[in-house]
Design a protein around this motif. Structure first.
Motif, PDB file in Angstrom:
ATOM      1  N   ASP A   1      41.223  -1.918  31.942  1.00 12.99           N
ATOM      2  CA  ASP A   1      41.539  -2.147  30.533  1.00 12.99           C
ATOM      3  C   ASP A   1      40.662  -3.280  29.993  1.00 12.99           C
ATOM      4  O   ASP A   1      40.779  -4.430  30.418  1.00 12.99           O
ATOM      5  N   ALA A   2      39.783  -2.954  29.049  1.00 15.31           N
ATOM      6  CA  ALA A   2      38.820  -3.927  28.525  1.00 15.31           C
ATOM      7  C   ALA A   2      39.507  -5.085  27.798  1.00 15.31           C
ATOM      8  O   ALA A   2      39.066  -6.234  27.919  1.00 15.31           O
ATOM      9  N   GLN A   3      40.553  -4.810  27.048  1.00 12.31           N
ATOM     10  CA  GLN A   3      41.251  -5.888  26.343  1.00 12.31           C
ATOM     11  C   GLN A   3      41.863  -6.883  27.329  1.00 12.31           C
ATOM     12  O   GLN A   3      41.810  -8.088  27.123  1.00 12.31           O
ATOM     13  N   ALA A   4      42.448  -6.353  28.385  1.00 10.50           N
ATOM     14  CA  ALA A   4      43.038  -7.217  29.406  1.00 10.50           C
ATOM     15  C   ALA A   4      41.949  -8.010  30.124  1.00 10.50           C
ATOM     16  O   ALA A   4      42.123  -9.202  30.406  1.00 10.50           O
ATOM     17  N   GLN A   5      40.823  -7.364  30.409  1.00 10.64           N
ATOM     18  CA  GLN A   5      39.711  -8.069  31.045  1.00 10.64           C
ATOM     19  C   GLN A   5      39.244  -9.218  30.163  1.00 10.64           C
ATOM     20  O   GLN A   5      39.024 -10.336  30.645  1.00 10.64           O
ATOM     21  N   PHE A   6      39.114  -8.957  28.877  1.00  9.45           N
ATOM     22  CA  PHE A   6      38.675  -9.998  27.953  1.00  9.45           C
ATOM     23  C   PHE A   6      39.703 -11.128  27.868  1.00  9.45           C
ATOM     24  O   PHE A   6      39.356 -12.305  27.983  1.00  9.45           O
TER      25      PHE A   6
ATOM     26  N   ALA B   1      35.509 -15.828  34.853  1.00  6.31           N
ATOM     27  CA  ALA B   1      35.560 -15.509  33.424  1.00  6.31           C
ATOM     28  C   ALA B   1      34.351 -14.663  33.043  1.00  6.31           C
ATOM     29  O   ALA B   1      34.477 -13.651  32.337  1.00  6.31           O
ATOM     30  N   TYR B   2      33.183 -15.066  33.523  1.00  5.11           N
ATOM     31  CA  TYR B   2      31.957 -14.315  33.221  1.00  5.11           C
ATOM     32  C   TYR B   2      32.050 -12.894  33.773  1.00  5.11           C
ATOM     33  O   TYR B   2      31.686 -11.928  33.093  1.00  5.11           O
ATOM     34  N   GLU B   3      32.550 -12.771  34.992  1.00  4.16           N
ATOM     35  CA  GLU B   3      32.693 -11.444  35.598  1.00  4.16           C
ATOM     36  C   GLU B   3      33.639 -10.563  34.784  1.00  4.16           C
ATOM     37  O   GLU B   3      33.349  -9.391  34.527  1.00  4.16           O
ATOM     38  N   LEU B   4      34.758 -11.124  34.363  1.00  6.45           N
ATOM     39  CA  LEU B   4      35.710 -10.360  33.552  1.00  6.45           C
ATOM     40  C   LEU B   4      35.098  -9.976  32.211  1.00  6.45           C
ATOM     41  O   LEU B   4      35.247  -8.841  31.742  1.00  6.45           O
ATOM     42  N   PHE B   5      34.404 -10.921  31.587  1.00  4.66           N
ATOM     43  CA  PHE B   5      33.736 -10.614  30.318  1.00  4.66           C
ATOM     44  C   PHE B   5      32.706  -9.501  30.513  1.00  4.66           C
ATOM     45  O   PHE B   5      32.588  -8.607  29.672  1.00  4.66           O
TER      46      PHE B   5
END
Length: 139
Positions: free
Chosen positions: A68-73, A92-96
């Motif tokens: 889920d991109a929103q959750a990742q962000f 944080a960078y990896e999730l972004f």
């Protein structure tokens, strides 16, 4: 609290099709990515539950693990700022980068912001991390 014209409290979760907190929790525990993301939002904001950043991170993480991109962000933001959890710029960078690969422009901006805040050596390492992650998701 929002109220109807007759003064009764509105159940905003039910109006959004999410049902009660208990039902949302059951769906999240069963792996429903939308329910997991929404629980993350609720715990982060304290909407209908006591604000709890660790619970927010837990549910964002569950949804992020399912792509889920929103959750990742959102989880990336928490790690970026150290909001209720230890600050972790590489994660944080990896999730972004995961969210950015799905077209999340805010995540691209987050990646760019991080790269301006770290040393050139750290930036190179983060870029490699992002490229490795991209290669792994393509296989």
């Amino acid at each position: 609290m929002s109220v109807a014209d007759d003064g009764r409290p509105l159940d905003l979760m039910a109006m959004a099709g999410l049902g009660s907190l208990k039902a949302l929790l059951e769906r999240a525990q069963a792996g429903d990515v939308t329910a997991q993301y929404n629980l993350g939002v609720q715990y982060f904001t304290g909407a209908g539950v006591p604000q709890n950043y660790l619970e927010a991170a837990k549910w964002y993480g569950a949804a992020a693990d399912q792509g889920d991109a929103q959750a990742q962000f959102n989880l990336g933001l928490m790690f970026y700022g150290g909001t209720g959890i230890p600050k972790n710029i590489p994660y944080a960078y990896e999730l972004f980068s995961l969210a950015a690969r799905q077209g999340d422009e805010r995540a691209r901006q987050g990646m760019a912001a991080i790269l301006t805040e770290v040393s050139p050596e750290e930036a190179a390492g983060l870029r490699r991390l992002g490229e490795e992650g991209q290669a792994a998701t393509q296989h």
